[in-house]
Design a protein around this motif. Sequence first.
Motif, PDB file in Angstrom:
ATOM      1  N   LYS A 152       0.842  -1.194   0.000  1.00 18.16           N
ATOM      2  CA  LYS A 152       0.000   0.000   0.000  1.00 18.16           C
ATOM      3  C   LYS A 152       0.879   1.247   0.000  1.00 18.16           C
ATOM      4  O   LYS A 152       1.971   1.253   0.575  1.00 18.16           O
ATOM      5  N   CYS A 153       0.387   2.306  -0.643  1.00 17.83           N
ATOM      6  CA  CYS A 153       1.141   3.542  -0.752  1.00 17.83           C
ATOM      7  C   CYS A 153       1.237   4.218   0.619  1.00 17.83           C
ATOM      8  O   CYS A 153       0.215   4.446   1.277  1.00 17.83           O
ATOM      9  N   GLU A 154       2.445   4.562   1.040  1.00 14.76           N
ATOM     10  CA  GLU A 154       2.638   5.224   2.331  1.00 14.76           C
ATOM     11  C   GLU A 154       1.935   6.575   2.375  1.00 14.76           C
ATOM     12  O   GLU A 154       1.447   7.008   3.412  1.00 14.76           O
ATOM     13  N   GLY A 155       1.871   7.249   1.234  1.00  2.30           N
ATOM     14  CA  GLY A 155       1.207   8.549   1.169  1.00  2.30           C
ATOM     15  C   GLY A 155      -0.286   8.456   0.937  1.00  2.30           C
ATOM     16  O   GLY A 155      -0.952   9.485   0.750  1.00  2.30           O
ATOM     17  N   ASN A 156      -0.832   7.239   0.918  1.00  3.41           N
ATOM     18  CA  ASN A 156      -2.267   6.998   0.746  1.00  3.41           C
ATOM     19  C   ASN A 156      -2.798   7.498  -0.596  1.00  3.41           C
ATOM     20  O   ASN A 156      -3.941   7.947  -0.702  1.00  3.41           O
ATOM     21  N   VAL A 157      -1.944   7.444  -1.623  1.00  2.87           N
ATOM     22  CA  VAL A 157      -2.377   7.810  -2.972  1.00  2.87           C
ATOM     23  C   VAL A 157      -3.026   6.574  -3.594  1.00  2.87           C
ATOM     24  O   VAL A 157      -2.426   5.843  -4.376  1.00  2.87           O
ATOM     25  N   MET A 158      -4.270   6.340  -3.210  1.00  5.68           N
ATOM     26  CA  MET A 158      -4.993   5.141  -3.640  1.00  5.68           C
ATOM     27  C   MET A 158      -6.469   5.472  -3.789  1.00  5.68           C
ATOM     28  O   MET A 158      -6.981   6.407  -3.164  1.00  5.68           O
ATOM     29  N   ALA A 159      -7.147   4.695  -4.605  1.00  2.51           N
ATOM     30  CA  ALA A 159      -8.568   4.926  -4.872  1.00  2.51           C
ATOM     31  C   ALA A 159      -9.441   4.667  -3.655  1.00  2.51           C
ATOM     32  O   ALA A 159     -10.638   4.969  -3.681  1.00  2.51           O
ATOM     33  N   SER A 160      -8.883   4.133  -2.583  1.00  4.72           N
ATOM     34  CA  SER A 160      -9.608   3.962  -1.324  1.00  4.72           C
ATOM     35  C   SER A 160      -9.647   5.257  -0.523  1.00  4.72           C
ATOM     36  O   SER A 160     -10.345   5.352   0.484  1.00  4.72           O
ATOM     37  N   ASN A 161      -8.891   6.269  -0.977  1.00  2.08           N
ATOM     38  CA  ASN A 161      -8.832   7.582  -0.335  1.00  2.08           C
ATOM     39  C   ASN A 161      -9.728   8.536  -1.132  1.00  2.08           C
ATOM     40  O   ASN A 161      -9.568   8.681  -2.345  1.00  2.08           O
ATOM     41  N   ALA A 162     -10.647   9.214  -0.463  1.00  2.00           N
ATOM     42  CA  ALA A 162     -11.607  10.093  -1.152  1.00  2.00           C
ATOM     43  C   ALA A 162     -10.923  11.165  -1.998  1.00  2.00           C
ATOM     44  O   ALA A 162     -11.497  11.622  -2.995  1.00  2.00           O
ATOM     45  N   LEU A 163      -9.705  11.559  -1.623  1.00  2.62           N
ATOM     46  CA  LEU A 163      -8.991  12.571  -2.402  1.00  2.62           C
ATOM     47  C   LEU A 163      -8.722  12.098  -3.821  1.00  2.62           C
ATOM     48  O   LEU A 163      -8.705  12.893  -4.762  1.00  2.62           O
ATOM     49  N   TRP A 164      -8.521  10.782  -3.982  1.00  2.31           N
ATOM     50  CA  TRP A 164      -8.149  10.217  -5.279  1.00  2.31           C
ATOM     51  C   TRP A 164      -9.285   9.405  -5.890  1.00  2.31           C
ATOM     52  O   TRP A 164      -9.058   8.601  -6.790  1.00  2.31           O
ATOM     53  N   CYS A 165     -10.492   9.630  -5.402  1.00  3.37           N
ATOM     54  CA  CYS A 165     -11.681   8.939  -5.941  1.00  3.37           C
ATOM     55  C   CYS A 165     -12.810   9.951  -5.993  1.00  3.37           C
ATOM     56  O   CYS A 165     -13.536  10.137  -5.005  1.00  3.37           O
ATOM     57  N   GLN A 166     -12.939  10.632  -7.146  1.00  4.49           N
ATOM     58  CA  GLN A 166     -13.889  11.740  -7.219  1.00  4.49           C
ATOM     59  C   GLN A 166     -14.572  11.799  -8.587  1.00  4.49           C
ATOM     60  O   GLN A 166     -14.130  11.169  -9.545  1.00  4.49           O
ATOM     61  N   SER A 167     -15.625  12.594  -8.627  1.00  4.27           N
ATOM     62  CA  SER A 167     -16.330  12.826  -9.897  1.00  4.27           C
ATOM     63  C   SER A 167     -15.480  13.717 -10.792  1.00  4.27           C
ATOM     64  O   SER A 167     -14.535  14.375 -10.338  1.00  4.27           O
ATOM     65  N   MET A 168     -15.826  13.758 -12.072  1.00  2.00           N
ATOM     66  CA  MET A 168     -15.114  14.608 -13.020  1.00  2.00           C
ATOM     67  C   MET A 168     -15.095  16.060 -12.557  1.00  2.00           C
ATOM     68  O   MET A 168     -14.051  16.719 -12.518  1.00  2.00           O
ATOM     69  N   GLY A 169     -16.277  16.578 -12.191  1.00  2.03           N
ATOM     70  CA  GLY A 169     -16.374  17.973 -11.771  1.00  2.03           C
ATOM     71  C   GLY A 169     -15.555  18.266 -10.532  1.00  2.03           C
ATOM     72  O   GLY A 169     -14.865  19.296 -10.451  1.00  2.03           O
ATOM     73  N   SER A 170     -15.592  17.337  -9.552  1.00  7.56           N
ATOM     74  CA  SER A 170     -14.842  17.542  -8.310  1.00  7.56           C
ATOM     75  C   SER A 170     -13.341  17.490  -8.563  1.00  7.56           C
ATOM     76  O   SER A 170     -12.571  18.270  -7.991  1.00  7.56           O
ATOM     77  N   PHE A 171     -12.915  16.567  -9.424  1.00  8.48           N
ATOM     78  CA  PHE A 171     -11.497  16.463  -9.749  1.00  8.48           C
ATOM     79  C   PHE A 171     -11.007  17.736 -10.451  1.00  8.48           C
ATOM     80  O   PHE A 171      -9.910  18.235 -10.162  1.00  8.48           O
ATOM     81  N   GLU A 172     -11.820  18.258 -11.358  1.00 11.54           N
ATOM     82  CA  GLU A 172     -11.402  19.462 -12.081  1.00 11.54           C
ATOM     83  C   GLU A 172     -11.228  20.636 -11.115  1.00 11.54           C
ATOM     84  O   GLU A 172     -10.262  21.402 -11.218  1.00 11.54           O
ATOM     85  N   LYS A 173     -12.154  20.785 -10.171  1.00  9.98           N
ATOM     86  CA  LYS A 173     -12.030  21.848  -9.162  1.00  9.98           C
ATOM     87  C   LYS A 173     -10.804  21.625  -8.285  1.00  9.98           C
ATOM     88  O   LYS A 173     -10.092  22.578  -7.935  1.00  9.98           O
ATOM     89  N   LEU A 174     -10.548  20.371  -7.934  1.00 11.66           N
ATOM     90  CA  LEU A 174      -9.397  20.045  -7.092  1.00 11.66           C
ATOM     91  C   LEU A 174      -8.090  20.394  -7.786  1.00 11.66           C
ATOM     92  O   LEU A 174      -7.182  20.983  -7.180  1.00 11.66           O
TER      93      LEU A 174
END
Length: 322
Positions: free
Chosen positions: A109-131
Amino acid sequence: MFNTYEEIKQWREETLDSVADDHHQLNAFHDQVMYQTVRIAMDHIESEQGKPPAPFAFFLMGSAGRCEQSVWSDQDHGIIFNGSTDFQEYFLNLGTEISYGMGVVGYEKCEGNVMASNALWCQSMGSFEKLIEEWLLEESWQSLRNFSIFIDSRVLVGDENLLMQLKNASFSMLEDHPHLYSRLIDNFEFIKKGVGVFGQLLPEHGQGLDGEIHLKQTAYFPYVNALRVLALKKGVCAAPTLDRFEILTYNYPFLEAYEKNFRELLDFRLKFRKSATSYEKVHLLPLKVLSKQDKQKLKFLIRRGQKLFSKCKSMLHEEDAL
């Protein structure tokens, strides 16, 4: 083909050594292992929660996104879905199952939690674009690092157009803020020195290390970081560094010689792959296993990468000043 994660793990363990001497075969094999893992995860979630409520793309980042994995690799991945934010729970559950499955199969598992199980990296198109817009406007070290992680991405399963749309939106944002190109390359400024002032290799010491050089930080990062920023400058969607070299050489002919050096570096790493017994050791190369000729070759490749990085940095700062 496979019914359980354990079956994929067994296949991975039985097959890995036979493909580990060739960079392209090795990364194609990693793709197949992860693809089969994701398929089982999707079937599992679908049996419990029904079919995906919206089109989506599961994408890889990091060394997997760039097709630069060695024999050992960790997890760096995310999910984009095209629909309501109400669908996030479904895709987070899918991301969590994928991360679990990959762990069983053999990917840390990624130590920095860069994974699709983390809400930061699992988002809708619109939310990702704003992010992404927030990351670029904030211009902090962490926000630009997150953006750099994202841009080294490619779709493994799902709708590739979703990721391409986000990348193209990112290129447009950068065009509106051209000073960010030089800010991004400044963000990569910290690179471990691999060669000392007297031409000696500089190994790591302490914390269980004994005369090992960190190949990723000293040798790989200068090439990868330089090509990433040039790709952003020219709107190149491709994530693998070799693909970026091929595409960008048309605009920057001087890259052709450095591409040869980078290919040599990839081969050099695999030549000594058996010295790595775990993911923690995969980037550490004991100097004691290197011949005099190997050491000279490594020093040359490190210096070339640093020269490339410096050249690209100067070029971007000059363009920024115009």
